[in-house]
Design a protein around this motif. Structure first.
Motif, PDB file in Angstrom:
ATOM      1  N   GLY A 169       8.172  -9.203  -0.854  1.00  0.00           N
ATOM      2  CA  GLY A 169       8.553  -7.816  -1.095  1.00  0.00           C
ATOM      3  C   GLY A 169       7.358  -6.884  -1.100  1.00  0.00           C
ATOM      4  O   GLY A 169       7.404  -5.781  -0.535  1.00  0.00           O
ATOM      5  N   LEU A 170       6.273  -7.315  -1.745  1.00  0.00           N
ATOM      6  CA  LEU A 170       5.056  -6.502  -1.757  1.00  0.00           C
ATOM      7  C   LEU A 170       4.549  -6.267  -0.337  1.00  0.00           C
ATOM      8  O   LEU A 170       4.126  -5.161   0.015  1.00  0.00           O
ATOM      9  CB  LEU A 170       3.970  -7.195  -2.587  1.00  0.00           C
ATOM     10  CG  LEU A 170       4.218  -7.328  -4.090  1.00  0.00           C
ATOM     11  CD1 LEU A 170       3.089  -8.107  -4.747  1.00  0.00           C
ATOM     12  CD2 LEU A 170       4.371  -5.962  -4.742  1.00  0.00           C
ATOM     13  N   LEU A 210      15.102  -1.659   0.970  1.00  0.00           N
ATOM     14  CA  LEU A 210      14.254  -2.832   0.777  1.00  0.00           C
ATOM     15  C   LEU A 210      14.939  -4.082   1.322  1.00  0.00           C
ATOM     16  O   LEU A 210      14.292  -4.945   1.928  1.00  0.00           O
ATOM     17  CB  LEU A 210      13.932  -3.002  -0.709  1.00  0.00           C
ATOM     18  CG  LEU A 210      13.126  -4.244  -1.104  1.00  0.00           C
ATOM     19  CD1 LEU A 210      11.852  -4.374  -0.282  1.00  0.00           C
ATOM     20  CD2 LEU A 210      12.805  -4.205  -2.598  1.00  0.00           C
ATOM     21  N   SER A 211      16.244  -4.167   1.138  1.00  0.00           N
ATOM     22  CA  SER A 211      16.995  -5.306   1.661  1.00  0.00           C
ATOM     23  C   SER A 211      16.877  -5.390   3.181  1.00  0.00           C
ATOM     24  O   SER A 211      16.711  -6.479   3.749  1.00  0.00           O
ATOM     25  CB  SER A 211      18.468  -5.183   1.248  1.00  0.00           C
ATOM     26  OG  SER A 211      19.228  -6.254   1.768  1.00  0.00           O
ATOM     27  N   GLY A 218       4.678  -0.097   4.753  1.00  0.00           N
ATOM     28  CA  GLY A 218       5.205   1.230   5.050  1.00  0.00           C
ATOM     29  C   GLY A 218       4.429   2.369   4.419  1.00  0.00           C
ATOM     30  O   GLY A 218       4.769   3.545   4.617  1.00  0.00           O
ATOM     31  N   ALA A 219       3.379   2.051   3.664  1.00  0.00           N
ATOM     32  CA  ALA A 219       2.578   3.097   3.024  1.00  0.00           C
ATOM     33  C   ALA A 219       1.693   3.787   4.058  1.00  0.00           C
ATOM     34  O   ALA A 219       1.152   3.137   4.953  1.00  0.00           O
ATOM     35  CB  ALA A 219       1.722   2.497   1.911  1.00  0.00           C
ATOM     36  N   PRO A 220       1.521   5.106   3.959  1.00  0.00           N
ATOM     37  CA  PRO A 220       0.684   5.818   4.935  1.00  0.00           C
ATOM     38  C   PRO A 220      -0.791   5.483   4.757  1.00  0.00           C
ATOM     39  O   PRO A 220      -1.258   5.296   3.626  1.00  0.00           O
ATOM     40  CB  PRO A 220       0.955   7.291   4.612  1.00  0.00           C
ATOM     41  CG  PRO A 220       1.320   7.292   3.162  1.00  0.00           C
ATOM     42  CD  PRO A 220       2.075   6.016   2.937  1.00  0.00           C
ATOM     43  N   ALA A 252       4.410   0.624  -4.565  1.00  0.00           N
ATOM     44  CA  ALA A 252       4.944   1.570  -5.552  1.00  0.00           C
ATOM     45  C   ALA A 252       5.038   2.974  -4.961  1.00  0.00           C
ATOM     46  O   ALA A 252       6.008   3.701  -5.208  1.00  0.00           O
ATOM     47  CB  ALA A 252       4.060   1.574  -6.800  1.00  0.00           C
ATOM     48  N   LEU A 253       4.038   3.361  -4.174  1.00  0.00           N
ATOM     49  CA  LEU A 253       4.072   4.678  -3.528  1.00  0.00           C
ATOM     50  C   LEU A 253       5.268   4.788  -2.588  1.00  0.00           C
ATOM     51  O   LEU A 253       5.976   5.803  -2.575  1.00  0.00           O
ATOM     52  CB  LEU A 253       2.771   4.909  -2.761  1.00  0.00           C
ATOM     53  CG  LEU A 253       2.679   6.228  -1.985  1.00  0.00           C
ATOM     54  CD1 LEU A 253       2.691   7.418  -2.942  1.00  0.00           C
ATOM     55  CD2 LEU A 253       1.427   6.263  -1.112  1.00  0.00           C
TER      56      LEU A 253
END
Length: 275
Positions: free
Chosen positions: A81-82, A21-22, A88-90, A263-264
């Protein structure tokens, strides 16, 4: 006399997740042209702030105080961050292609209502748009597709809590994509009766007729479908028990789309699994 107590806490997350995440935050800062030394927090400390909010449901006011930030800056850091995580979520097509390539026998589809305490909004016929009559509280409906063992592989954009599961699933051609997956590679999607008549590719229990009884074969079929499909509850549970932020959202309900997608991504990072 001191008016507060300082203590050390351990965040229950792999360091590699925080470092990933960083790096995303670092790349985002570079993309928007943020100059060095202009931020109150470095990328890693911002990542920890975001993960505390996700995992522990820590209030933004507390996060701001712990990091010496104003409330507006803490919110901005969280929203950054969100954004980088959700990116990156599919998408649905990618998730279904992965399922097909993995040779899965079937998929599961189920909806979950993410509770929200934001102000109500008027909907059709004067009804409360975000009120879920089934759950008796405000919330947003998120559709979750999972593997046969209950691992979530895709989450949908949020829909108002008053909408039926089938209505939510029809948006943006989701049901068409699932029906096509069942027709071509032969990968059906198991659902409950909330998705009745949503298409041949979605297999659900047989509904008892208004005047009559189910046959023995239909009873057996229903037991099999419910038994195999029941594991899909694990997908919703994994998301909500791992991330307290998904149990009750105090941000704008439309933000649930990004929160669920982020979250995923975090769940997949933690378990090093996408399918």
């Amino acid at each position: 006399m001191p008016t507060s107590v300082t203590y050390t806490a351990v965040l229950d997350v792999r360091r590699s997740t925080a470092e990933h995440l960083s790096r995303l935050l670092r790349d985002h800062r570079a993309a928007v042209g943020t100059r060095g030394g202009r931020r109150a927090l470095g990328c890693f400390r911002q990542a920890v702030l975001i993960l505390r909010w996700f995992l522990d449901g820590t209030r933004l006011a507390q996060l701001a105080r712990d990091n010496g930030l104003s409330s507006s800056t803490a919110y901005r850091y969280l929203h950054e961050g969100l954004t980088v995580l959700a990116a990156g979520a599919p998408d649905l097509n990618t998730a279904l292609e992965r399922a097909k390539a993995a040779g899965l026998t079937h998929l599961n589809l189920d909806g979950t209502v993410v509770r929200t305490d934001r102000v109500a909004a008027p909907g059709p016929n004067g009804a409360d748009l975000w009120w879920s009559g089934k759950h008796r509280h405000h919330g947003g409906n998120v559709q979750v597709i999972s593997t046969p063992d209950g691992w979530p592989i895709w989450v949908s954009p949020v829909r108002p809590g008053r909408e039926h599961d089938t209505t939510c699933a029809r948006h943006h051609g989701r049901l068409d994509a699932l029906n096509n997956l069942a027709a071509e590679p032969g990968v059906p999607t198991l659902v409950d009766l909330g998705y009745e008549n949503a298409g041949d590719g979605l297999r659900h229990p047989v509904k008892k007729p208004a005047s009559g009884e189910l046959t023995e074969a239909q009873h057996t079929y229903n037991k099999v479908i419910r038994g195999v499909h029941g594991v899909c509850e694990r997908a919703n549970s994994l998301l909500k028990t791992t991330f307290k932020a998904l149990r009750r959202v105090s941000l704008d309900p439309s933000r649930i789309t990004q929160i669920a997608a982020a979250a995923l991504v975090l769940l997949q990072l933690e378990y090093d699994r996408t399918i």
